[in-house]
Design an enzyme around this catalytic site. Structure first.
Site, mmCIF file in Angstrom:
data_model
loop_
_atom_site.group_PDB
_atom_site.id
_atom_site.type_symbol
_atom_site.label_atom_id
_atom_site.label_comp_id
_atom_site.label_asym_id
_atom_site.label_seq_id
_atom_site.Cartn_x
_atom_site.Cartn_y
_atom_site.Cartn_z
ATOM 1 N N ARG A 36 -12.547 69.105 52.359
ATOM 2 C CA ARG A 36 -12.301 67.879 53.134
ATOM 3 C C ARG A 36 -13.604 67.163 53.507
ATOM 4 O O ARG A 36 -13.627 65.943 53.617
ATOM 5 C CB ARG A 36 -11.509 68.204 54.397
ATOM 6 C CG ARG A 36 -10.069 68.515 54.054
ATOM 7 C CD ARG A 36 -9.236 68.743 55.270
ATOM 8 N NE ARG A 36 -7.831 68.803 54.887
ATOM 9 C CZ ARG A 36 -6.839 68.994 55.732
ATOM 10 N NH1 ARG A 36 -7.073 69.145 57.007
ATOM 11 N NH2 ARG A 36 -5.603 69.035 55.292
ATOM 12 N N LYS A 199 7.553 78.513 54.415
ATOM 13 C CA LYS A 199 8.854 78.306 55.054
ATOM 14 C C LYS A 199 9.639 77.106 54.560
ATOM 15 O O LYS A 199 9.072 76.045 54.314
ATOM 16 C CB LYS A 199 8.637 78.142 56.557
ATOM 17 C CG LYS A 199 8.138 79.422 57.187
ATOM 18 C CD LYS A 199 7.937 79.233 58.661
ATOM 19 C CE LYS A 199 7.627 80.577 59.313
ATOM 20 N NZ LYS A 199 7.306 80.427 60.714
ATOM 21 N N GLY A 355 -2.420 71.544 52.111
ATOM 22 C CA GLY A 355 -3.576 72.387 52.396
ATOM 23 C C GLY A 355 -3.701 73.624 51.532
ATOM 24 O O GLY A 355 -4.741 73.845 50.910
ATOM 25 N N GLY A 378 0.318 67.031 55.233
ATOM 26 C CA GLY A 378 1.537 66.472 55.812
ATOM 27 C C GLY A 378 1.614 64.962 55.674
ATOM 28 O O GLY A 378 2.696 64.400 55.461
HETATM 29 P P1 AMP Z 1 2.574 76.563 53.616
HETATM 30 O O1 AMP Z 1 1.480 76.221 54.574
HETATM 31 O O2 AMP Z 1 3.940 76.453 54.192
HETATM 32 O O3 AMP Z 1 2.425 75.847 52.299
HETATM 33 O O4 AMP Z 1 2.434 78.121 53.348
HETATM 34 C C1 AMP Z 1 1.338 78.679 52.707
HETATM 35 C C2 AMP Z 1 1.321 80.136 52.971
HETATM 36 O O5 AMP Z 1 2.501 80.720 52.462
HETATM 37 C C3 AMP Z 1 0.186 80.850 52.301
HETATM 38 O O6 AMP Z 1 -0.703 81.326 53.281
HETATM 39 C C4 AMP Z 1 0.840 81.993 51.556
HETATM 40 O O7 AMP Z 1 0.178 83.227 51.729
HETATM 41 C C5 AMP Z 1 2.205 82.055 52.196
HETATM 42 N N1 AMP Z 1 3.200 82.641 51.271
HETATM 43 C C6 AMP Z 1 3.433 82.321 50.002
HETATM 44 N N2 AMP Z 1 4.367 83.129 49.475
HETATM 45 C C7 AMP Z 1 4.727 83.984 50.433
HETATM 46 C C8 AMP Z 1 5.640 85.080 50.485
HETATM 47 N N3 AMP Z 1 6.370 85.428 49.427
HETATM 48 N N4 AMP Z 1 5.756 85.750 51.653
HETATM 49 C C9 AMP Z 1 5.018 85.409 52.728
HETATM 50 N N5 AMP Z 1 4.138 84.387 52.737
HETATM 51 C C10 AMP Z 1 3.996 83.686 51.599
#
Ligand code: AMP
Length: 397
Positions: A36, A199, A355, A378
């Site tokens: 960034r 999530k 990110g 976002g």
């Molecule tokens: P986000 O910020 O929602 O895009 O989430 C990114 C994070 O999701 C990363 O730190 C990954 O380590 C985590 N992630 C990806 N796959 C999984 C999984 N199967 N179980 C738990 N965390 C996960």
């Protein structure tokens, strides 16, 4: 609204809102990834090279109006200096007397970094008086913080009204807008979105919107397990949002109704604990034994995703396919990254945003091999969703 490339910065103090919300190592308090900072450097260097001086405003993390060293921009001072190749001055109160004393004496070519604006709760509530105080640091306002353009905060939005004849976008925001517009307005087909990450809850709106935009939607990462469970699969101890099981069912139906092909992973790399050194196995994603959790997509899924991506002319990627931070669970994310790189080399347009996808593509050293890497997380997603971002509107109006 002025145009940055033709504006005369000679002798002017430019107040530049940047997004230096970079990942910081909790132990050493050092910058882990300076993407960034590098992304904003084109704008800053342009102003300095045109005879202006620069006062940088940013936030870091969520200190929620309190002083917390972990969120101090002092932690990133050296990285900013290194990236810009100039000494950068710092003040530990963005609207303190000392800050105004230094900013008023800045000479052409000099740079001042103000302390985290979110040390003041007035920033996030968009307080008029705080925005007015900040505006005193500059003669001209440049917004180059696409990452916070979706927030109506004091330093991203409210401040712009104090510069009715001297406000503009920096090169980074201009690039973000042009590239997302390219993705939205292109007639090329097929288009594929890959949405991963932890999530469903944080990606639900974008998934619903993407169903209106793309031909193929690949779901990966932790959120895939909520989809698998919603179809009756056994996911063991994998990450599941019980409250979103119904949502996952609705997304399946919506995709079907709109003729969008929804791809849920077929197989999974599972572990008996959330660590790189855990015992590891591969299974079908809907047959994960109790006590095990899916931490990456498996080889069959990587193969299928790569096939879809290789045939796509437009590609959007947000969110990793697995826990790519751990070497044993990075292969799904790396596989997707390689497939995107390969499609791009054959002329497809690829946009990587969010990110963690950015961190992943940087980690793999592949960021220069995709069409565009968005640093706007976002905000990029909200722009894609068709929302009018307050930070963008404030400059345009
Ligand atoms: P986000 O910020 O929602 O895009 O989430 C990114 C994070 O999701 C990363 O730190 C990954 O380590 C985590 N992630 C990806 N796959 C999984 C999984 N199967 N179980 C738990 N965390 C996960």
């Amino acid at each position: 609204m002025q145009e940055i490339s033709s504006y005369n910065f000679r002798g002017k103090r430019a107040l530049v809102r940047v997004d230096f919300n970079v990942p910081i190592d909790k132990g050493t308090l050092k910058v882990i990834d300076d993407t960034r900072i590098k992304a904003a450097s084109t704008t800053i260097r342009h102003i300095l090279d045109s005879g202006g001086s620069v006062v940088l405003i940013s936030h870091l993390g969520r200190p929620k109006g309190s002083l917390n060293k972990r969120f101090s921009l002092k932690n990133i001072l050296k990285s900013v200096s290194d990236v810009l190749g100039v000494e950068v001055h710092f003040t530990d109160d963005c609207i303190g007397d000392e800050a105004f004393k230094i900013s008023s004496k800045l000479k052409p070519g000099q740079v001042l970094l103000l302390e985290n604006v979110r040390y003041y709760k007035e920033e996030t509530i968009g307080a008029e008086s705080f925005a007015e105080a900040l505006s005193k640091h500059g003669d001209v306002f440049v917004n180059d913080a696409f990452g916070t353009a979706h927030r109506a905060h004091a330093s991203t939005t409210v401040i712009a009204k104090h510069f009715p004849n001297a406000k503009m976008f920096g090169f980074l925001i201009k690039g973000e807008i042009e590239n997302v517009d390219r993705l939205l307005n292109s007639e090329e087909k097929p288009s594929t979105a890959i949405v991963g990450g932890a999530k469903v809850s944080s990606k639900i709106i974008i998934i619903e919107r993407l169903i209106d935009i793309v031909d193929n939607l690949i779901v990966g990462g932790g959120m895939a397990y909520t989809f698998v469970k919603s179809a009756g699969g056994k996911v063991g101890n994998s990450l599941v949002e019980e409250d979103y099981i119904e949502t996952a069912k609705k997304i399946r139906l919506l995709a079907k109704r709109k003729g969008v092909k929804l791809y849920i992973p077929i197989d999974s790399v599972i572990a008996d604990s959330f660590k790189n050194e855990a015992n590891i196995a591969e299974t079908m994603i809907d047959k994960i034994p109790d006590g095990w959790m899916g931490l990456d997509v498996g080889p069959k899924t990587i193969k299928e995703c790569s096939k879809i991506i290789s045939k796509s002319r437009l590609i959007l990627w947000n969110g990793p396919m697995g826990v790519f931070e751990m070497d044993n669970f990075k292969h799904g994310t790396l596989g997707v990254a390689n497939a995107i790189v390969s499609a791009t080399s054959k002329g497809s347009f690829s946009l990587v945003g969010g990110g963690d996808s950015v961190a992943a593509i940087n980690k793999f050293g592949l960021s220069h091999k995709v069409s565009y890497v968005s640093t706007g997380g976002g905000a990029m997603l909200e722009y894609l969703e068709g929302k009018e971002l307050p930070g963008i509107k404030a400059i345009k109006s």
